[in-house]
Enzyme design. Sequence first.
Site, short mmCIF file in Angstrom:
data_model
loop_
_atom_site.label_atom_id
_atom_site.label_comp_id
_atom_site.label_asym_id
_atom_site.label_seq_id
_atom_site.Cartn_x
_atom_site.Cartn_y
_atom_site.Cartn_z
N HIS A 292 -7.53 -3.67 4.34
CA HIS A 292 -7.05 -2.13 4.36
C HIS A 292 -7.82 -1.31 3.35
CE1 HIS A 292 -4.46 0.58 2.29
NE2 HIS A 292 -3.87 0.78 3.32
N ASN A 293 -8.05 -2.02 2.12
CA ASN A 293 -8.83 -1.18 1.34
C ASN A 293 -10.30 -1.03 1.53
OD1 ASN A 293 -6.16 -1.49 -0.04
ND2 ASN A 293 -7.23 -2.20 -1.96
N SER B 263 0.95 -1.08 -0.15
CA SER B 263 0.04 -0.18 0.15
C SER B 263 0.71 0.98 0.12
CB SER B 263 -0.96 0.06 1.12
OG SER B 263 -1.66 1.29 1.51
N GLU C 110 -10.19 1.74 3.87
CA GLU C 110 -10.15 3.12 3.09
C GLU C 110 -11.23 3.55 2.07
OE1 GLU C 110 -7.72 2.92 -1.43
OE2 GLU C 110 -6.33 2.49 0.10
N LYS D 70 -4.51 -6.71 3.31
CA LYS D 70 -4.56 -5.54 2.49
C LYS D 70 -5.94 -5.48 1.95
CE LYS D 70 -2.81 -2.62 -0.55
NZ LYS D 70 -3.78 -2.42 -1.67
#
Length: 466
Positions: A184-185, A127, A188, A181
């Site tokens: 995380h997105n 990232s 986000e 990940k």
Amino acid sequence: MNDIGLLGLGVMGQSLALNIANKGYNVSVFNITSDLTRTFMETRAKDRNIFPFYDIKSFVESLSKPRKIFLMIVAGQPVDEMIQKLIPYLDKGDLIIDGGNSYYKDTTRRLKELKEKGILYLGVGVSGGESGALNGPSLMPGGTIEAYDLVKDILLKISAQTESGPCCAYVGNDSAGHFVKMLHNGIEYGMMQAISEVYDILRKVLKLSTNEIAEIFEEWNRGELNSFLIEISHKLMRHIDKSTGKPTLELILDKAGQKGTGKWTAEAALELGIPTPSLNAAVEGRIITFFKEDRTKLSRKIQKKYPDLTLDKEKIIEELKNALLFSNFILFSQGLWLMSEASKVYGYNIRISDVLKIWKGGCIIRAKMLDFYREIVDEKDDNSNLLNNEKSIKFLMEKIESVKYITNVAREYYIPMLIHNTALDYFLSMTEENLPANLIQAQRDFFGAHTYSRIDMEGTFHTIWE
């Protein structure tokens, strides 16, 4: 022989290759399109310890054993196809690293398939975009510890560095890296949607100019709301389009794209049975934006009756700040709970505190509040969702009136606030002892004989309702 190979010279791949070379490693590079490799070598990679190859065989043979190959290519079928092209030239003990946004279940499958051939595999979440890849990304490696140890030194050196250390750590077993990940997105998506909702109130209710909103965001970035997304938001608001002299932001069509990681997060939550309404709403919010023509037609059929209110500008700005802090906390609460459950179900053995440390630098969701979340997680209680903590409750209860106020103002002005509304409802639901699910269970038993439990005795019950 070179230390590591990087395959895929798109923007991220080029930047990562330069980052690795800048840390003193010799890097072999290969791209399916040879012209891109040549251009890279003639420009950005000129006079660096980066060595180009134009066929896979020579690329693989240029690497010291056990070979380490970093894939920076489009997720999905291209990864499978490239693995098949590499396999004939690899030996047992060699390592393939997938640095793309691969679906975590694909990573699990590839790990098993390559293990049968004696080839190691790491799924690494990367990232930070182009700048992060070049100057220090947040790295989330998952797979076997044996595979991680082969590239541990490289990954630690090229990752972002903060006062807490490198923004890289072994995340966990199997596809843990790509799951983290993906999550995380998902967070986000939520943070971006929440910021856009605040922006909408400032421009439509307070009638502030884009530059005035930029000043507010810049001020917020000096305090608790300090984050990469708030920082870039106030910067992009000040960008002026040369052809019109207007803020570029005001010329951008309100249709938001997505690449699937937010949707995967929502699907994982439903599959694992963890409530993530705000993360899900962020995905739905993007989907709604896509229907621009429908929204335009419907907007012309609605007669909006705006209230005759005397607005306190400073109060609304302060309440918006608190509401955004509340909603961001809830987004992380939902995300970390999902991560914790996935770790148990899939045997990832993820240390949530380590993940929060990894996210402190280099990545898109880096924020000052991460230290507070980490402090809560590190305390003894079961804080997989951040809520089971006195500090958390105090923090949220101090801001709940702000969320209620802002969501009410938004309703008066016909402004949707998907994240703030779901964050509030989630918190109210999680802190309510008696929810109306007793009626739902009675309904289910009425039409489907699904049975129910009672509050006054043990057992399972069914009623003949008519």
